[in-house]
Design a protein around this motif. Structure first.
Motif, PDB file in Angstrom:
ATOM      1  N   TRP A 264       0.839  -1.204   0.000  1.00  0.00           N
ATOM      2  CA  TRP A 264       0.000   0.000   0.000  1.00  0.00           C
ATOM      3  C   TRP A 264       0.866   1.243   0.000  1.00  0.00           C
ATOM      4  N   ALA A 265       0.340   2.312  -0.605  1.00  0.00           N
ATOM      5  CA  ALA A 265       1.006   3.621  -0.598  1.00  0.00           C
ATOM      6  C   ALA A 265      -0.062   4.695  -0.457  1.00  0.00           C
ATOM      7  N   ARG A 266       0.311   5.795   0.187  1.00  0.00           N
ATOM      8  CA  ARG A 266      -0.624   6.920   0.346  1.00  0.00           C
ATOM      9  C   ARG A 266      -0.865   7.568  -1.006  1.00  0.00           C
ATOM     10  N   TYR A 267      -2.120   7.936  -1.243  1.00  0.00           N
ATOM     11  CA  TYR A 267      -2.473   8.656  -2.459  1.00  0.00           C
ATOM     12  C   TYR A 267      -2.330  10.146  -2.189  1.00  0.00           C
ATOM     13  N   ALA A 268      -1.514  10.814  -3.005  1.00  0.00           N
ATOM     14  CA  ALA A 268      -1.300  12.258  -2.864  1.00  0.00           C
ATOM     15  C   ALA A 268      -1.637  12.978  -4.163  1.00  0.00           C
ATOM     16  N   GLY A 269      -2.557  12.398  -4.946  1.00  0.00           N
ATOM     17  CA  GLY A 269      -3.010  13.059  -6.161  1.00  0.00           C
ATOM     18  C   GLY A 269      -2.337  12.595  -7.434  1.00  0.00           C
ATOM     19  N   THR A 270      -1.342  11.724  -7.328  1.00  0.00           N
ATOM     20  CA  THR A 270      -0.610  11.279  -8.503  1.00  0.00           C
ATOM     21  C   THR A 270      -0.596   9.760  -8.581  1.00  0.00           C
ATOM     22  N   LEU A 271      -0.784   9.248  -9.790  1.00  0.00           N
ATOM     23  CA  LEU A 271      -0.647   7.818 -10.068  1.00  0.00           C
ATOM     24  C   LEU A 271       0.349   7.652 -11.202  1.00  0.00           C
ATOM     25  N   VAL A 272       1.125   6.591 -11.138  1.00  0.00           N
ATOM     26  CA  VAL A 272       2.099   6.304 -12.191  1.00  0.00           C
ATOM     27  C   VAL A 272       1.798   4.933 -12.788  1.00  0.00           C
ATOM     28  N   PRO A 273       2.164   4.735 -14.053  1.00  0.00           N
ATOM     29  CA  PRO A 273       1.946   3.416 -14.660  1.00  0.00           C
ATOM     30  C   PRO A 273       2.729   2.331 -13.914  1.00  0.00           C
ATOM     31  N   ALA A 274       2.089   1.168 -13.798  1.00  0.00           N
ATOM     32  CA  ALA A 274       2.721   0.014 -13.150  1.00  0.00           C
ATOM     33  C   ALA A 274       2.524  -1.200 -14.049  1.00  0.00           C
ATOM     34  N   GLY A 275       3.000  -2.324 -13.641  1.00  0.00           N
ATOM     35  CA  GLY A 275       2.854  -3.541 -14.431  1.00  0.00           C
ATOM     36  C   GLY A 275       1.405  -3.942 -14.625  1.00  0.00           C
ATOM     37  N   ARG A 276       1.166  -4.751 -15.632  1.00  0.00           N
ATOM     38  CA  ARG A 276      -0.160  -5.314 -15.942  1.00  0.00           C
ATOM     39  C   ARG A 276      -1.209  -4.259 -16.243  1.00  0.00           C
ATOM     40  N   GLY A 277      -0.788  -3.096 -16.703  1.00  0.00           N
ATOM     41  CA  GLY A 277      -1.725  -2.043 -17.054  1.00  0.00           C
ATOM     42  C   GLY A 277      -2.325  -1.313 -15.868  1.00  0.00           C
ATOM     43  N   LEU A 278      -1.763  -1.500 -14.696  1.00  0.00           N
ATOM     44  CA  LEU A 278      -2.273  -0.853 -13.486  1.00  0.00           C
ATOM     45  C   LEU A 278      -1.614   0.507 -13.294  1.00  0.00           C
ATOM     46  N   ARG A 279      -2.210   1.300 -12.431  1.00  0.00           N
ATOM     47  CA  ARG A 279      -1.628   2.570 -12.002  1.00  0.00           C
ATOM     48  C   ARG A 279      -1.558   2.539 -10.483  1.00  0.00           C
ATOM     49  N   GLU A 280      -0.518   3.164  -9.934  1.00  0.00           N
ATOM     50  CA  GLU A 280      -0.330   3.131  -8.489  1.00  0.00           C
ATOM     51  C   GLU A 280       0.306   4.429  -8.007  1.00  0.00           C
ATOM     52  N   PRO A 281       0.187   4.727  -6.714  1.00  0.00           N
ATOM     53  CA  PRO A 281       0.857   5.912  -6.175  1.00  0.00           C
ATOM     54  C   PRO A 281       2.367   5.700  -6.170  1.00  0.00           C
ATOM     55  N   PRO A 282       3.145   6.758  -6.426  1.00  0.00           N
ATOM     56  CA  PRO A 282       4.597   6.606  -6.487  1.00  0.00           C
ATOM     57  C   PRO A 282       5.298   6.656  -5.133  1.00  0.00           C
ATOM     58  N   GLY A 283       4.584   6.893  -4.060  1.00  0.00           N
ATOM     59  CA  GLY A 283       5.227   7.143  -2.769  1.00  0.00           C
ATOM     60  C   GLY A 283       5.729   5.922  -2.034  1.00  0.00           C
ATOM     61  N   GLU A 284       6.108   6.161  -0.789  1.00  0.00           N
ATOM     62  CA  GLU A 284       6.646   5.142   0.113  1.00  0.00           C
ATOM     63  C   GLU A 284       5.686   3.963   0.248  1.00  0.00           C
ATOM     64  N   ARG A 285       6.250   2.764   0.229  1.00  0.00           N
ATOM     65  CA  ARG A 285       5.464   1.543   0.425  1.00  0.00           C
ATOM     66  C   ARG A 285       5.294   1.317   1.923  1.00  0.00           C
ATOM     67  N   LEU A 286       4.055   1.054   2.329  1.00  0.00           N
ATOM     68  CA  LEU A 286       3.733   0.945   3.749  1.00  0.00           C
ATOM     69  C   LEU A 286       3.648  -0.487   4.249  1.00  0.00           C
TER      70      LEU A 286
END
Length: 184
Positions: free
Chosen positions: A82-104
């Protein structure tokens, strides 16, 4: 059942998808405003998944000051970090998007006050049919009893019965465009 639901979702017109997304996010935002969770774990819809592209913004817009939205980061073993959402998502594997921040960490969802989970269908007992990878079943197994778990669905996806396996986890509520919030 998975194939049939996915085919039905793909057949929805763009206006129908947008209207459904607006309806479910409005109901979800009302739920969040009333329940005032401090931490919500959500998801980033892909394709025709309920909630649409604006789901994260709808959730954060309903949160009270200081509350946070965590979004999933798919790990190589199909579990979720999990990562906190701060308004930005980046492309990730399998066509997903995820937050770029610290992994919790995988256990971050255990501290949530509300879980918003994706589903293809849910039955009236709360059994959730996912895409078959088990990622959210692992997450939901870590969530303490009593934490509300809401699945966002399209109309017709709250059904009498879904297939289940021993590892499948239940949800406590569903939101559909026409039916609004249904507690299970």
């Amino acid at each position: 059942m998975r194939a049939a639901v996915l085919a039905e979702r793909r057949s929805l017109s763009e206006p129908a998808r947008l209207a459904a997304a607006a309806a479910v996010t409005k109901t979800l935002a009302e739920l969040i405003r009333v329940s005032a969770p401090r931490r919500v774990c959500g998801y980033v819809p892909v394709g025709s998944e309920p909630g649409g592209a604006g789901l994260a913004e709808a959730i954060t817009g309903a949160l009270s000051e200081g509350a946070e939205l965590l979004l999933p980061v798919l790990r190589a073993d199909n579990d979720l970090d999990w990562a906190r959402y701060a308004g930005t998502l980046v492309p990730a594997g399998r066509g997903l998007r995820e937050p770029p921040g610290e992994r919790l960490g995988r256990s971050a969802a255990a501290g949530a006050d509300l879980i918003v989970a994706p589903a293809l269908a849910v039955d009236r007992r709360g059994m959730r049919l996912g895409r078959g990878g088990g990622s959210y079943d692992r997450v939901l197994a870590r969530v303490p009893a009593g934490v509300p778990i809401v699945a966002l669905l399209h109309d017709g996806e709250l059904v009498d019965r879904v297939p289940e396996a021993a590892h499948d986890q239940r949800v406590t509520e569903v939101i559909t465009p026409s039916g609004g919030l249904t507690r299970l």
